[in-house]
Scaffold this motif. Structure first.
Motif, PDB file in Angstrom:
ATOM      1  N   THR A   1      -5.794   1.347  10.553  1.00 22.00           N
ATOM      2  CA  THR A   1      -4.856   1.094  11.650  1.00 22.00           C
ATOM      3  C   THR A   1      -4.847   2.292  12.576  1.00 22.00           C
ATOM      4  O   THR A   1      -4.845   3.437  12.109  1.00 22.00           O
ATOM      5  CB  THR A   1      -3.422   0.924  11.091  1.00 22.00           C
ATOM      6  OG1 THR A   1      -3.420  -0.172  10.183  1.00 22.00           O
ATOM      7  CG2 THR A   1      -2.400   0.656  12.183  1.00 22.00           C
TER       8      THR A   1
ATOM      9  N   TYR B   1       2.033   9.604   4.837  1.00 21.31           N
ATOM     10  CA  TYR B   1       1.625  10.242   6.103  1.00 21.31           C
ATOM     11  C   TYR B   1       1.454  11.734   5.849  1.00 21.31           C
ATOM     12  O   TYR B   1       2.374  12.382   5.344  1.00 21.31           O
ATOM     13  CB  TYR B   1       2.748  10.001   7.104  1.00 21.31           C
ATOM     14  CG  TYR B   1       2.562  10.518   8.508  1.00 21.31           C
ATOM     15  CD1 TYR B   1       1.438  10.195   9.254  1.00 21.31           C
ATOM     16  CD2 TYR B   1       3.559  11.269   9.120  1.00 21.31           C
ATOM     17  CE1 TYR B   1       1.312  10.617  10.568  1.00 21.31           C
ATOM     18  CE2 TYR B   1       3.444  11.697  10.433  1.00 21.31           C
ATOM     19  CZ  TYR B   1       2.320  11.367  11.145  1.00 21.31           C
ATOM     20  OH  TYR B   1       2.193  11.791  12.445  1.00 21.31           O
TER      21      TYR B   1
ATOM     22  N   ARG C   1       8.796   9.629  21.505  1.00 23.04           N
ATOM     23  CA  ARG C   1       7.962  10.524  20.697  1.00 23.04           C
ATOM     24  C   ARG C   1       7.246  11.587  21.537  1.00 23.04           C
ATOM     25  O   ARG C   1       6.825  12.620  21.052  1.00 23.04           O
ATOM     26  CB  ARG C   1       6.976   9.690  19.877  1.00 23.04           C
ATOM     27  CG  ARG C   1       6.391  10.425  18.695  1.00 23.04           C
ATOM     28  CD  ARG C   1       5.650   9.487  17.771  1.00 23.04           C
ATOM     29  NE  ARG C   1       4.888  10.243  16.805  1.00 23.04           N
ATOM     30  CZ  ARG C   1       3.698  10.770  17.039  1.00 23.04           C
ATOM     31  NH1 ARG C   1       3.132  10.619  18.222  1.00 23.04           N
ATOM     32  NH2 ARG C   1       3.078  11.453  16.111  1.00 23.04           N
TER      33      ARG C   1
ATOM     34  N   THR D   1       0.850  -1.184   0.000  1.00 19.52           N
ATOM     35  CA  THR D   1       0.000   0.000   0.000  1.00 19.52           C
ATOM     36  C   THR D   1       0.894   1.244   0.000  1.00 19.52           C
ATOM     37  O   THR D   1       1.806   1.345   0.824  1.00 19.52           O
ATOM     38  CB  THR D   1      -0.886   0.024   1.261  1.00 19.52           C
ATOM     39  OG1 THR D   1      -1.559  -1.228   1.363  1.00 19.52           O
ATOM     40  CG2 THR D   1      -1.902   1.153   1.219  1.00 19.52           C
TER      41      THR D   1
HETATM   42  C1  MLC Z   1      -2.187  -8.521   1.043  1.00 18.87           C
HETATM   43  N1  MLC Z   1      -3.194  -9.339   1.341  1.00 18.87           N
HETATM   44  C2  MLC Z   1      -2.934 -10.536   0.826  1.00 18.87           C
HETATM   45  C3  MLC Z   1      -1.696 -10.415   0.156  1.00 18.87           C
HETATM   46  N2  MLC Z   1      -1.275  -9.164   0.289  1.00 18.87           N
HETATM   47  N3  MLC Z   1      -3.616 -11.680   0.874  1.00 18.87           N
HETATM   48  C4  MLC Z   1      -3.072 -12.733   0.250  1.00 18.87           C
HETATM   49  N4  MLC Z   1      -1.911 -12.705  -0.431  1.00 18.87           N
HETATM   50  C5  MLC Z   1      -1.205 -11.563  -0.508  1.00 18.87           C
HETATM   51  N5  MLC Z   1      -0.087 -11.551  -1.206  1.00 18.87           N
HETATM   52  C6  MLC Z   1      -4.414  -8.991   2.113  1.00 18.87           C
HETATM   53  C7  MLC Z   1      -4.140  -8.812   3.576  1.00 18.87           C
HETATM   54  O1  MLC Z   1      -4.235 -10.014   4.293  1.00 18.87           O
HETATM   55  C8  MLC Z   1      -5.210  -7.823   3.991  1.00 18.87           C
HETATM   56  O2  MLC Z   1      -6.417  -8.458   4.261  1.00 18.87           O
HETATM   57  C9  MLC Z   1      -5.420  -6.983   2.741  1.00 18.87           C
HETATM   58  O3  MLC Z   1      -4.874  -7.719   1.668  1.00 18.87           O
HETATM   59  C10 MLC Z   1      -4.749  -5.614   2.879  1.00 18.87           C
HETATM   60  O4  MLC Z   1      -3.357  -5.746   2.771  1.00 18.87           O
HETATM   61  P1  MLC Z   1      -2.273  -5.474   3.890  1.00 18.87           P
HETATM   62  O5  MLC Z   1      -1.073  -6.136   3.402  1.00 18.87           O
HETATM   63  O6  MLC Z   1      -2.736  -5.802   5.241  1.00 18.87           O
HETATM   64  O7  MLC Z   1      -2.059  -3.878   3.719  1.00 18.87           O
HETATM   65  P2  MLC Z   1      -2.716  -2.666   4.463  1.00 18.87           P
HETATM   66  O8  MLC Z   1      -4.185  -2.748   4.488  1.00 18.87           O
HETATM   67  O9  MLC Z   1      -2.133  -1.474   3.825  1.00 18.87           O
HETATM   68  O10 MLC Z   1      -2.210  -2.781   5.955  1.00 18.87           O
HETATM   69  C11 MLC Z   1      -0.847  -2.673   6.256  1.00 18.87           C
HETATM   70  C12 MLC Z   1      -0.595  -2.753   7.740  1.00 18.87           C
HETATM   71  C13 MLC Z   1      -1.410  -1.680   8.452  1.00 18.87           C
HETATM   72  C14 MLC Z   1      -1.077  -4.116   8.253  1.00 18.87           C
HETATM   73  C15 MLC Z   1       0.876  -2.623   8.014  1.00 18.87           C
HETATM   74  O11 MLC Z   1      -1.291  -1.757   9.867  1.00 18.87           O
HETATM   75  C16 MLC Z   1      -1.033  -0.287   8.021  1.00 18.87           C
HETATM   76  O12 MLC Z   1      -1.523   0.169   7.009  1.00 18.87           O
HETATM   77  N6  MLC Z   1      -0.208   0.439   8.737  1.00 18.87           N
HETATM   78  C17 MLC Z   1       0.134   1.793   8.419  1.00 18.87           C
HETATM   79  C18 MLC Z   1       0.677   2.519   9.579  1.00 18.87           C
HETATM   80  C19 MLC Z   1       1.080   3.928   9.233  1.00 18.87           C
HETATM   81  O13 MLC Z   1       0.816   4.441   8.155  1.00 18.87           O
HETATM   82  N7  MLC Z   1       1.709   4.661  10.155  1.00 18.87           N
HETATM   83  C20 MLC Z   1       2.182   5.983   9.981  1.00 18.87           C
HETATM   84  C21 MLC Z   1       3.095   6.305  11.078  1.00 18.87           C
HETATM   85  S1  MLC Z   1       3.874   7.827  10.825  1.00 18.87           S
HETATM   86  P3  MLC Z   1      -7.065  -8.446   5.694  1.00 18.87           P
HETATM   87  O14 MLC Z   1      -8.414  -8.975   5.488  1.00 18.87           O
HETATM   88  O15 MLC Z   1      -6.194  -9.325   6.517  1.00 18.87           O
HETATM   89  O16 MLC Z   1      -7.030  -7.019   6.168  1.00 18.87           O
HETATM   90  C22 MLC Z   1       4.477   8.300  12.329  1.00 18.87           C
HETATM   91  C23 MLC Z   1       5.296   9.521  12.307  1.00 18.87           C
HETATM   92  C24 MLC Z   1       5.189  10.330  13.539  1.00 18.87           C
HETATM   93  O17 MLC Z   1       4.280   7.650  13.323  1.00 18.87           O
HETATM   94  O18 MLC Z   1       5.967  10.158  14.463  1.00 18.87           O
HETATM   95  O19 MLC Z   1       4.334  11.203  13.630  1.00 18.87           O
END
Ligand code: MLC
Ligand code: 5AD
Length: 666
Positions: A155, A49, A167, A45
């Motif tokens: 998330t 941010y 932080r 994905t």
């Molecule tokens: C993906 N999927 C698959 C697959 N790839 N299924 C089968 N085969 C594959 N090859 C499925 C997954 O199981 C999931 O389904 C769905 O597709 C979505 O994919 P994902 O891989 O889980 O991606 P996503 O939805 O993007 O989730 C990623 C994540 C999530 C799990 C890491 O927690 C996330 O998006 N985190 C982002 C955190 C973030 O942006 N933080 C910013 C911090 S900045 P299902 O059904 O299992 O969901 C910060 C700075 C500051 O902190 O200090 O201010």
């Protein structure tokens, strides 16, 4: 390879006979990736941010990024929101909308996502301190816009422990904070089944100075505290762990970063197995990565595009599920639209033009990579033993030991760090960077209007009743989320909910341990003797007021300067984070100070400088500023009347010398 070997990064020929080294991706212990097909089935994905100023401005930016091909959203909140202060709170006045978007109520949250399909795009929210009211705002806003909460995907960071180490956006003490984070996990498991309930973060450790291997060890140490806290509540880890995700940095140590992500998956799998987890889904570690902010350089910003590309490749080769690529101007200010487009473009090029998504675990089987992975696992396991020794990890968090440990690592790392390449350092050839400018007063004005409107139309009796109920439940130790959701639904603000919680679990002000190393240095001996001469000549101690006005909690530098000045013998008064501006003002009006120092690391230096300068008598008192101060603001600060500007690179001896010089000149 030889240079890698010469530096001792790998010491012996690897033993590829270890069982996990022959496992496939999608197979326990998942070293090679959580899924068998990885990006062939679903590329990572692209989740940038972002957040600034008001909900409307950020909403517009989100929509533009989605139109440009971004595949997930990620919200950055401003400091008042993180700390549970309404924008109209006096302590918040200079920080509104500065480092993220200001959200005071469910109405702001509705505007933030207006016109965005929340059933198709997943949303990450980086929130830890004001976790409960903010998540409640999201749930209520989505429900009122017609989305069943079970359809929401995303998330919530909800990783409070690392806030105490790096932080700094915590509100309550570690123990009640931990309980609240588990409330969120428990509540979300039922209410938001498709939401990841924690994003257990290593990123900030590396930003704070930890090596990649220490980043991983600390992250897993915290993860284990959360798991044990969930178990203590009687929650089934087989279900809970499915929705715990992780967040790592990807810095310039290219091979090590890839090894770190491979090692992380095995270590997480092993930790869960040790705790009795058997569910396959739960055992797969899923992660988000962000390229490194500290690896970027303000001097020659376009070089940062190259750094970010290399770091993004490491995250992808390590098998991340979601990625943020930093903008090239981030060492200067919040990303401009232009820089943000290039950052997203970097990910699109990697996904669409390079063939990177066609290969699962491209480094698997390489002697170098398997050895690095193996060594990373060994290092983390032995570091975990020492982190868990004595009173354990939570006690170390409470006593500030982890914060201190990171700080010491940062000082060591700073000595080891390589100089930046600056391919365009000549001022004349330097490309013009137009950083994003945030008009905090405008943001504050729009928040004020929004809060006033909310308070006019809501039923205050229902708001008060729901806040009273919340306090009652906070005393009895029940899961608080349903009561926070009820209060938010009645239009209580984020600040009001937080204030109610603070009446039961007061705001926490940690004691911070300060490094003694500096106090014994040769440089400081020279400064001491200079100060002694000043004292002999003037017959009095120098009086200094040091203040961290505003909300940015990065106060280690300020505290180190204060400790050093005191050690040299100056008479120093320190006003910490969250001091309302009126207190700073009355301190200045009622006492004489030779020098007033402001520390600012979150972009509020110009506003603070203007405000503080208007309180001092510049004939008698000098005003100095330190922290993260971009080059392009030096001139404006000098115009305001600032007589000393210090950045993270300034020697502490220099600061003291400058203070003496300023006073001698007055
Ligand atoms: C993906 N999927 C698959 C697959 N790839 N299924 C089968 N085969 C594959 N090859 C499925 C997954 O199981 C999931 O389904 C769905 O597709 C979505 O994919 P994902 O891989 O889980 O991606 P996503 O939805 O993007 O989730 C990623 C994540 C999530 C799990 C890491 O927690 C996330 O998006 N985190 C982002 C955190 C973030 O942006 N933080 C910013 C911090 S900045 P299902 O059904 O299992 O969901 C910060 C700075 C500051 O902190 O200090 O201010
Ligand atoms: N928008 C975009 N990026 C941000 N960062 C912090 N705040 C924002 C924001 N509002 C990035 C910086 C920093 C990291 C923690 O997140 O890169 O290094």
């Amino acid at each position: 390879m030889s240079s890698v070997r010469a530096k001792g990064i790998y010491k012996s020929l690897p033993n590829l006979a270890k069982s996990w080294q022959s496992s496939e991706a999608g197979q326990a212990p998942f070293v090679r990736g959580p899924y068998r097909t990885m990006y062939q089935q679903k590329p990572w994905t692209m989740r940038q941010y972002a957040g600034f100023s008001s909900a409307d401005a950020t909403n517009e930016f989100f929509k533009k990024q989605l139109e440009n091909g971004q595949t997930g959203l990620s919200v950055a909140f401003d400091l008042p929101t993180h700390l549970g202060l309404d924008s109209t709170d006096e302590r918040a006045q200079y920080d509104v909308g500065k480092t993220g978007v200001a959200i005071d109520s469910v109405e702001d949250m509705k505007r933030l996502f207006d016109g965005i399909d929340l059933s198709s795009v997943s949303v990450s929210m980086t929130m830890n301190g004001a976790i409960m009211p903010i998540l409640a705002c999201y749930i209520v806003a989505a429900e009122e816009a017609g989305y069943a909460s079970s359809s929401l995907r995303g998330t919530i960071q909800n990783d409070i422990l690392k806030e105490f180490a790096v932080r700094n956006t915590f509100i309550h003490a570690p123990k009640p904070s931990l309980e609240m984070s588990i409330d969120v996990v428990e509540f979300s498991q039922k209410k938001l089944p498709n939401f990841n309930t924690m994003s257990i973060s290593g990123y900030h450790f590396q930003e704070g100075g930890a090596t990649p291997e220490l980043e991983l060890a600390l992250t897993l140490a915290h993860a284990k505290v959360y798991l044990l806290a969930c178990q203590k509540r009687g929650l089934d880890l087989n279900t809970i762990a499915r929705r715990l995700s992780f967040f790592f940095a990807s810095g310039m140590a290219f091979f090590k970063e890839i090894a770190k992500l491979r090692a992380a998956r095995k270590l997480w799998h092993d930790l869960l197995v040790e705790l009795g987890v058997t569910d396959e889904q739960a055992l797969r570690m899923k992660m988000h990565c962000q390229t490194s902010g500290v690896s970027l350089n303000a001097e020659s910003p376009y070089d940062n595009l190259t750094r970010t590309t290399v770091e993004a490749m490491a995250a992808v080769m390590g098998g991340t599920q979601s990625l943020h690529t930093n903008s090239f101007d981030e060492a200067i200010a919040l990303p401009s639209d232009f820089a943000a487009s290039l950052a997203l473009g970097t990910q699109q090029i990697l996904q669409q033009e390079t063939g990177l998504i066609d290969v699962v675990d491209p480094w698997g089987g390489s002697y170098m990579m398997e050895t690095l992975t193996s060594e990373m696992i060994d290092y983390v396991n032995s570091t975990l033993i020492s982190l868990e020794s004595g009173e354990g990890v939570l006690a170390k968090v409470e006593q500030g030991d982890i914060a201190f440990f990171i700080h010491q690592q940062a000082m060591q790392q700073a000595q080891l760090s390589k100089p930046f390449v600056t391919s365009i350092s000549d001022q004349q050839d330097k490309p013009q960077v137009s950083p994003r400018v945030i008009h905090s007063e405008k943001a504050l004005e729009s928040q004020r209007l929004s809060i006033n409107k909310l308070k006019l139309v809501r039923n205050n009796r229902l708001v008060n009743q729901s806040l009273e109920k919340l306090k009652e439940k906070a005393l009895s130790g029940q899961n608080l989320m349903p009561y926070v959701v009820a209060a938010i639904k009645h239009r209580a603000t984020v600040g009001e909910v937080t204030e109610a919680l603070c009446q039961i679990h007061p705001r926490f002000f940690p004691q911070q341990k300060i490094s003694n190393e500096l106090l014994d240095s040769e440089d400081l001996k020279t400064v001491r003797s200079r100060y002694q001469q000043f004292m002999n000549k003037n017959g009095r101690a120098l009086k200094v007021l040091f203040t961290k006005v505003g909300l940015d909690g990065h106060d280690r530098g300020a505290k180190q300067v204060v400790a050093t000045l005191k050690a040299v013998g100056l008479d120093v008064t320190y006003l910490p984070v969250l001091t309302p501006f009126s207190e700073v003002q009355s301190m200045i009006q009622n006492h004489h100070f030779d020098v007033v120092g402001i520390s600012s690391l979150a972009g509020a230096h110009l506003d603070f400088s203007k405000a503080v300068f208007s309180c001092i008598d510049p004939v008698k008192t000098a005003l100095i500023v330190g922290g993260v101060i971009p080059d392009h603001d030096f001139e404006s600060l000098e115009k305001i009347g600032i007589e000393g500007i210090f950045t993270r690179h300034s020697e502490i001896g220099l600061v003291v010398n400058r203070i003496i010089e300023l006073v001698e000149a007055k």
